[in-house]
Scaffold this motif. Structure first.
Motif, mmCIF file in Angstrom:
data_model
loop_
_atom_site.group_PDB
_atom_site.id
_atom_site.type_symbol
_atom_site.label_atom_id
_atom_site.label_comp_id
_atom_site.label_asym_id
_atom_site.label_seq_id
_atom_site.Cartn_x
_atom_site.Cartn_y
_atom_site.Cartn_z
ATOM 1 N N CYS A 128 25.576 38.070 40.033
ATOM 2 C CA CYS A 128 24.599 39.168 40.076
ATOM 3 C C CYS A 128 24.577 39.983 41.368
ATOM 4 N N HIS A 185 21.148 41.290 42.191
ATOM 5 C CA HIS A 185 20.344 40.100 41.891
ATOM 6 C C HIS A 185 18.872 40.443 41.659
ATOM 7 N N GLY A 244 16.895 39.732 38.233
ATOM 8 C CA GLY A 244 15.579 39.090 38.228
ATOM 9 C C GLY A 244 14.577 39.847 37.380
ATOM 10 N N ALA A 286 15.396 39.027 33.743
ATOM 11 C CA ALA A 286 14.939 37.672 33.406
ATOM 12 C C ALA A 286 13.420 37.620 33.298
ATOM 13 N N HIS A 287 12.762 38.481 34.047
ATOM 14 C CA HIS A 287 11.298 38.503 34.025
ATOM 15 C C HIS A 287 10.767 39.092 32.725
ATOM 16 N N TYR A 334 18.464 34.726 31.593
ATOM 17 C CA TYR A 334 18.431 33.818 32.737
ATOM 18 C C TYR A 334 19.419 34.343 33.777
ATOM 19 N N CYS A 335 19.295 33.889 35.028
ATOM 20 C CA CYS A 335 20.236 34.391 36.032
ATOM 21 C C CYS A 335 20.422 33.409 37.176
ATOM 22 N N SER A 382 16.579 36.649 45.075
ATOM 23 C CA SER A 382 16.815 36.485 43.640
ATOM 24 C C SER A 382 15.604 35.890 42.933
ATOM 25 N N LEU A 383 14.723 35.228 43.688
ATOM 26 C CA LEU A 383 13.560 34.570 43.100
ATOM 27 C C LEU A 383 12.281 35.374 43.279
ATOM 28 N N THR A 430 12.425 36.714 39.336
ATOM 29 C CA THR A 430 12.913 35.757 38.341
ATOM 30 C C THR A 430 11.894 34.643 38.144
ATOM 31 N N LYS A 465 13.606 30.454 34.715
ATOM 32 C CA LYS A 465 14.754 31.265 34.294
ATOM 33 C C LYS A 465 15.883 31.263 35.325
ATOM 34 N N ALA A 466 15.710 30.613 36.462
ATOM 35 C CA ALA A 466 16.714 30.610 37.528
ATOM 36 C C ALA A 466 17.550 29.333 37.448
#
Length: 374
Positions: A267, A271, A275, A278-279, A285-286, A306-307, A310, A314-315
């Protein structure tokens, strides 16, 4: 009280996207080729060890081979040869603490260890993911265009009797600016005819046709399986601006309710976009797999970024390691450290309880992958 980085070392770690290692002694040029995404040697008088990855490797890997941290590249490679590839691989894989390998086997399968061999060397469990483009290339070489789609479906079904998911490298084959709808059988037949007619005689087939690529996507979606997608950073075959995952938004909308899950790999530098996806989408997911090793001492920031959006459920963790067992060990060390630093910082800001930090870490390190891949 121990820091998150300390207790994270005891958690299971599922590497949900990686490849096998080479088990032959490597000369310097061969080894340096495995620690860069460039497809050429470093300029004369320079080395690929002079990178974030190279310095992190010298910090963390020599002690596993009984050398001091920051041993010279020459001493490190001499020690590698002295121990032999089997011993080096076993030491580094087991030192990583990775408990499960989910290996994609469509890239240079004849050069690397199989999933079963990787499990043995690493004292870990292993599973396989199959590459859609590799399957399509095999089928196209063996069947007439009119029979391609039926034969591809049969080949995919057979592969999925043991494999836990599929992967697409469309990012390397033109990018994500594709029609998100499933093609008809007639469209696939015509596309295979064009593909074969345009392929140089006597050379292996290489799938770049967008119709055939998206046919593979939809066959996987219709089977409700995990679909890994390379996103962002990679070798020079990637047109990076065409690999922004936001270009896949319409595909993700159309695949809602199918049961398929999409795993966005690496990503970087997208990234944050990954995220977001994924949200907002329940089936996305990523990870930041490949970027962790290549950003080295800076990887903690990439992991934390990245978090930001996300969801923690999902991480995932991946190394995308290929060829060199150092990349597994380094990926695990840097990921645990980066996730630990992020949790410590967030806990300091808002008082996150240790039990909550541990629960989140278990999700990211192993439980999410086990839930997705079964």
């Amino acid at each position: 009280m121990p820091t998150s980085t300390e207790w994270l070392t005891g958690l299971d770690l599922v590497d949900h996207h990686c490849h096998g290692v080479v088990e032959s002694d490597l000369d310097r040029a061969e080894f340096e080729d495995l620690i860069t995404e460039s497809d050429v040697p470093a300029p004369p008088g320079t080395t690929h060890f002079d990178t974030q990855l190279g310095l992190s490797l010298r910090a963390h890997c020599p002690p596993v081979l009984d050398l001091p941290a920051f041993a010279s590249p020459e001493d490190y490679l001499d020690r590698r040869t002295e121990l032999g590839a089997y011993e080096v691989n076993q030491r580094l894989l087991r030192a990583s603490g990775i408990t499960d390998y989910v290996l994609e086997t469509g890239y240079r399968p004849g050069d690397i260890l199989s999933p079963a061999q990787m499990g043995e060397r690493g004292a870990a469990r292993s599973a396989e993911v199959v590459r859609l483009e590799f399957l399509a290339e095999q089928v196209a070489a063996e069947h007439e265009p009119a029979d391609f789609l039926e034969a591809f479906r049969a080949r995919l079904d057979h592969a999925l009797t043991t494999a836990v998911g599929v992967k697409s490298v469309a990012a390397y084959r033109g990018g994500f600016e594709l029609d998100p709808t499933p093609p008809t059988g007639e469209e696939v037949t015509r596309a295979v005819e064009r593909w074969l007619a345009d392929s140089p005689p006597g050379r292996s087939l290489r799938l770049t046709d967008p119709v055939v690529i998206r046919a593979g996507w939809w066959e996987a979606i219709n089977r409700s399986v995990p679909v890994q997608l390379h996103v962002g950073y990679g070798d020079p075959h990637v047109d990076l601006h065409r690999t922004n995952p936001l270009l896949l938004t319409d595909l993700f909308r159309k695949a809602r309710g199918s049961g398929a899950r999409f795993l966005l790999l690496h990503c970087y530098p997208f990234h944050r976009e990954a995220g977001y996806l994924a949200h907002v989408f329940e089936h996305i997911y990523c990870d930041v797999g490949l970027a962790v090793n290549y950003t080295g001492a800076q990887s903690a920031q990439v992991i934390a970024e990245s978090l930001e959006l996300t969801p923690f459920h999902k991480a995932l963790f991946s190394s995308d390691a290929f060829g060199a067992s150092e990349l597994f060990h380094l990926g695990a060390v840097l990921f645990r450290r980066g996730l630990g630093e992020a949790l410590d910082r967030w806990a300091a800001a808002d008082g996150w309880p240790v039990a909550e930090q541990e629960r989140i870490a278990r999700l990211v390190c192993s439980e999410n992958a086990r839930r997705v891949y079964g």
